[in-house]
Design a protein around this motif. Sequence first.
Motif, PDB file in Angstrom:
ATOM      1  N   GLY A 153      35.948  47.608  44.734  1.00  0.00           N
ATOM      2  CA  GLY A 153      35.885  47.054  43.715  1.00  0.00           C
ATOM      3  C   GLY A 153      36.694  47.686  42.732  1.00  0.00           C
ATOM      4  O   GLY A 153      37.356  47.049  41.823  1.00  0.00           O
ATOM      5  N   ILE A 154      36.621  48.873  42.593  1.00  0.00           N
ATOM      6  CA  ILE A 154      37.320  49.839  41.690  1.00  0.00           C
ATOM      7  C   ILE A 154      39.081  49.559  41.872  1.00  0.00           C
ATOM      8  O   ILE A 154      39.688  49.373  40.947  1.00  0.00           O
ATOM      9  CB  ILE A 154      37.098  51.251  41.743  1.00  0.00           C
ATOM     10  CG1 ILE A 154      35.622  51.445  41.179  1.00  0.00           C
ATOM     11  CG2 ILE A 154      38.186  51.964  41.030  1.00  0.00           C
ATOM     12  CD1 ILE A 154      35.299  52.937  41.468  1.00  0.00           C
ATOM     13  N   LEU A 155      39.335  49.685  43.358  1.00  0.00           N
ATOM     14  CA  LEU A 155      40.683  49.052  43.551  1.00  0.00           C
ATOM     15  C   LEU A 155      41.070  47.853  43.228  1.00  0.00           C
ATOM     16  O   LEU A 155      42.123  47.657  43.043  1.00  0.00           O
ATOM     17  CB  LEU A 155      41.021  49.680  45.133  1.00  0.00           C
ATOM     18  CG  LEU A 155      40.672  50.924  45.791  1.00  0.00           C
ATOM     19  CD1 LEU A 155      40.714  51.353  46.989  1.00  0.00           C
ATOM     20  CD2 LEU A 155      41.735  52.027  44.788  1.00  0.00           C
ATOM     21  N   LEU A 156      40.287  46.987  43.438  1.00  0.00           N
ATOM     22  CA  LEU A 156      40.500  45.646  43.166  1.00  0.00           C
ATOM     23  C   LEU A 156      40.852  45.468  41.534  1.00  0.00           C
ATOM     24  O   LEU A 156      41.662  44.654  41.204  1.00  0.00           O
ATOM     25  CB  LEU A 156      39.393  44.467  43.455  1.00  0.00           C
ATOM     26  CG  LEU A 156      39.223  44.248  44.802  1.00  0.00           C
ATOM     27  CD1 LEU A 156      38.211  43.486  45.279  1.00  0.00           C
ATOM     28  CD2 LEU A 156      40.823  43.620  45.301  1.00  0.00           C
ATOM     29  N   ILE A 157      40.008  46.187  40.692  1.00  0.00           N
ATOM     30  CA  ILE A 157      40.234  46.186  39.344  1.00  0.00           C
ATOM     31  C   ILE A 157      41.453  46.650  39.115  1.00  0.00           C
ATOM     32  O   ILE A 157      42.205  46.017  38.275  1.00  0.00           O
ATOM     33  CB  ILE A 157      39.086  46.937  38.444  1.00  0.00           C
ATOM     34  CG1 ILE A 157      37.748  46.085  38.484  1.00  0.00           C
ATOM     35  CG2 ILE A 157      39.373  47.360  37.061  1.00  0.00           C
ATOM     36  CD1 ILE A 157      36.615  47.088  38.224  1.00  0.00           C
ATOM     37  N   ILE A 158      41.877  47.767  39.533  1.00  0.00           N
ATOM     38  CA  ILE A 158      43.082  48.359  39.254  1.00  0.00           C
ATOM     39  C   ILE A 158      44.191  47.562  39.846  1.00  0.00           C
ATOM     40  O   ILE A 158      45.121  47.452  39.087  1.00  0.00           O
ATOM     41  CB  ILE A 158      43.348  49.767  39.920  1.00  0.00           C
ATOM     42  CG1 ILE A 158      42.287  50.792  39.259  1.00  0.00           C
ATOM     43  CG2 ILE A 158      44.551  50.205  39.895  1.00  0.00           C
ATOM     44  CD1 ILE A 158      41.918  52.081  40.061  1.00  0.00           C
ATOM     45  N   ALA A 159      44.137  47.111  41.076  1.00  0.00           N
ATOM     46  CA  ALA A 159      45.197  46.013  41.354  1.00  0.00           C
ATOM     47  C   ALA A 159      45.425  44.851  40.400  1.00  0.00           C
ATOM     48  O   ALA A 159      46.395  44.182  40.028  1.00  0.00           O
ATOM     49  CB  ALA A 159      44.937  45.486  42.632  1.00  0.00           C
ATOM     50  N   GLY A 160      44.058  44.234  39.953  1.00  0.00           N
ATOM     51  CA  GLY A 160      44.188  43.148  38.834  1.00  0.00           C
ATOM     52  C   GLY A 160      44.976  43.624  37.671  1.00  0.00           C
ATOM     53  O   GLY A 160      45.735  42.857  37.224  1.00  0.00           O
ATOM     54  N   VAL A 161      44.758  44.787  37.220  1.00  0.00           N
ATOM     55  CA  VAL A 161      45.533  45.453  35.987  1.00  0.00           C
ATOM     56  C   VAL A 161      46.936  45.438  36.349  1.00  0.00           C
ATOM     57  O   VAL A 161      47.831  44.844  35.213  1.00  0.00           O
ATOM     58  CB  VAL A 161      44.879  46.691  35.441  1.00  0.00           C
ATOM     59  CG1 VAL A 161      45.564  47.255  34.323  1.00  0.00           C
ATOM     60  CG2 VAL A 161      43.135  46.251  34.898  1.00  0.00           C
ATOM     61  N   ILE A 162      47.356  45.946  37.365  1.00  0.00           N
ATOM     62  CA  ILE A 162      48.542  46.145  37.725  1.00  0.00           C
ATOM     63  C   ILE A 162      49.433  44.669  37.663  1.00  0.00           C
ATOM     64  O   ILE A 162      50.501  44.475  37.185  1.00  0.00           O
ATOM     65  CB  ILE A 162      48.863  46.558  38.966  1.00  0.00           C
ATOM     66  CG1 ILE A 162      48.352  48.211  38.817  1.00  0.00           C
ATOM     67  CG2 ILE A 162      50.177  46.690  39.469  1.00  0.00           C
ATOM     68  CD1 ILE A 162      48.209  49.134  40.256  1.00  0.00           C
ATOM     69  N   VAL A 163      48.686  43.785  38.288  1.00  0.00           N
ATOM     70  CA  VAL A 163      49.254  42.184  38.358  1.00  0.00           C
ATOM     71  C   VAL A 163      49.419  41.709  36.991  1.00  0.00           C
ATOM     72  O   VAL A 163      50.588  41.240  36.716  1.00  0.00           O
ATOM     73  CB  VAL A 163      48.438  41.490  39.222  1.00  0.00           C
ATOM     74  CG1 VAL A 163      48.904  40.023  39.360  1.00  0.00           C
ATOM     75  CG2 VAL A 163      48.537  42.062  40.661  1.00  0.00           C
ATOM     76  N   LEU A 164      48.676  41.813  36.226  1.00  0.00           N
ATOM     77  CA  LEU A 164      48.511  41.310  34.822  1.00  0.00           C
ATOM     78  C   LEU A 164      49.590  41.908  34.122  1.00  0.00           C
ATOM     79  O   LEU A 164      50.475  41.398  33.272  1.00  0.00           O
ATOM     80  CB  LEU A 164      47.225  41.471  34.299  1.00  0.00           C
ATOM     81  CG  LEU A 164      46.146  40.393  34.416  1.00  0.00           C
ATOM     82  CD1 LEU A 164      44.664  40.807  33.682  1.00  0.00           C
ATOM     83  CD2 LEU A 164      46.538  39.111  33.924  1.00  0.00           C
ATOM     84  N   ASN A 165      49.739  43.337  34.311  1.00  0.00           N
ATOM     85  CA  ASN A 165      50.692  43.920  33.501  1.00  0.00           C
ATOM     86  C   ASN A 165      52.144  43.594  33.966  1.00  0.00           C
ATOM     87  O   ASN A 165      53.044  43.305  33.219  1.00  0.00           O
ATOM     88  CB  ASN A 165      50.740  45.417  33.918  1.00  0.00           C
ATOM     89  CG  ASN A 165      51.478  46.276  32.639  1.00  0.00           C
ATOM     90  OD1 ASN A 165      52.000  45.777  31.769  1.00  0.00           O
ATOM     91  ND2 ASN A 165      51.274  47.537  32.877  1.00  0.00           N
ATOM     92  N   LEU A 166      52.368  43.366  35.369  1.00  0.00           N
ATOM     93  CA  LEU A 166      53.766  42.547  35.845  1.00  0.00           C
ATOM     94  C   LEU A 166      53.737  41.486  35.313  1.00  0.00           C
ATOM     95  O   LEU A 166      55.069  41.113  34.871  1.00  0.00           O
ATOM     96  CB  LEU A 166      53.769  42.905  37.207  1.00  0.00           C
ATOM     97  CG  LEU A 166      53.488  44.129  37.978  1.00  0.00           C
ATOM     98  CD1 LEU A 166      53.554  44.065  39.656  1.00  0.00           C
ATOM     99  CD2 LEU A 166      54.990  44.974  37.642  1.00  0.00           C
ATOM    100  N   ALA A 167      53.147  40.758  35.306  1.00  0.00           N
ATOM    101  CA  ALA A 167      52.913  39.245  34.906  1.00  0.00           C
ATOM    102  C   ALA A 167      53.416  39.027  33.257  1.00  0.00           C
ATOM    103  O   ALA A 167      54.126  38.322  33.024  1.00  0.00           O
ATOM    104  CB  ALA A 167      51.735  38.382  34.883  1.00  0.00           C
ATOM    105  N   ALA A 168      52.912  40.070  32.547  1.00  0.00           N
ATOM    106  CA  ALA A 168      53.498  40.015  31.328  1.00  0.00           C
ATOM    107  C   ALA A 168      54.667  40.327  30.806  1.00  0.00           C
ATOM    108  O   ALA A 168      55.387  39.997  29.955  1.00  0.00           O
ATOM    109  CB  ALA A 168      52.509  41.155  30.335  1.00  0.00           C
ATOM    110  N   ARG A 169      55.466  41.172  32.001  1.00  0.00           N
ATOM    111  CA  ARG A 169      56.926  41.303  31.964  1.00  0.00           C
ATOM    112  C   ARG A 169      57.638  40.235  32.510  1.00  0.00           C
ATOM    113  O   ARG A 169      58.988  40.375  31.904  1.00  0.00           O
ATOM    114  CB  ARG A 169      57.050  42.866  32.634  1.00  0.00           C
ATOM    115  CG  ARG A 169      56.390  44.049  31.931  1.00  0.00           C
ATOM    116  CD  ARG A 169      56.713  45.222  32.957  1.00  0.00           C
ATOM    117  NE  ARG A 169      55.934  46.210  32.264  1.00  0.00           N
ATOM    118  CZ  ARG A 169      55.711  47.582  32.736  1.00  0.00           C
ATOM    119  NH1 ARG A 169      56.644  47.752  33.842  1.00  0.00           N
ATOM    120  NH2 ARG A 169      55.134  48.232  32.335  1.00  0.00           N
ATOM    121  N   THR A 170      57.185  39.382  33.064  1.00  0.00           N
ATOM    122  CA  THR A 170      57.822  38.333  33.716  1.00  0.00           C
ATOM    123  C   THR A 170      58.084  36.979  32.680  1.00  0.00           C
ATOM    124  O   THR A 170      57.150  36.835  32.251  1.00  0.00           O
ATOM    125  CB  THR A 170      57.257  37.748  34.933  1.00  0.00           C
ATOM    126  OG1 THR A 170      56.998  38.735  35.945  1.00  0.00           O
ATOM    127  CG2 THR A 170      58.083  36.672  35.565  1.00  0.00           C
TER     128      THR A 170
END
Length: 108
Positions: A90-107
Amino acid sequence: MAWLLLALAIASEILATSALKLSNGLTHPGWTITVAAGYITSFTLLAQALKLQLDMGTAYAVWSGAGTAAIALIGAAFMGETLTPLKISGILLIIAGVIVLNLAARTP
């Protein structure tokens, strides 16, 4: 500067949440004051980071996700809470989700 404010907001939220556990249901005055001050500081810093043009979704995801992951690890390391493989996932999924959102904000 916005990211520094966000990091400080996360640190304040982690401190407040840790103190919440130590406050014994908000019955210990010192820890209760720490809880209140930590959350007020955290929200103030988060608001200032948003004011400096961070995307709201990204900033909130980073703030809440990093805080959640850190608190889970602090609970396991210092407060006798269990850290099962499912919780680690679950912790790893949270971290992955934050990374994806951060990448999406730059696109664009």
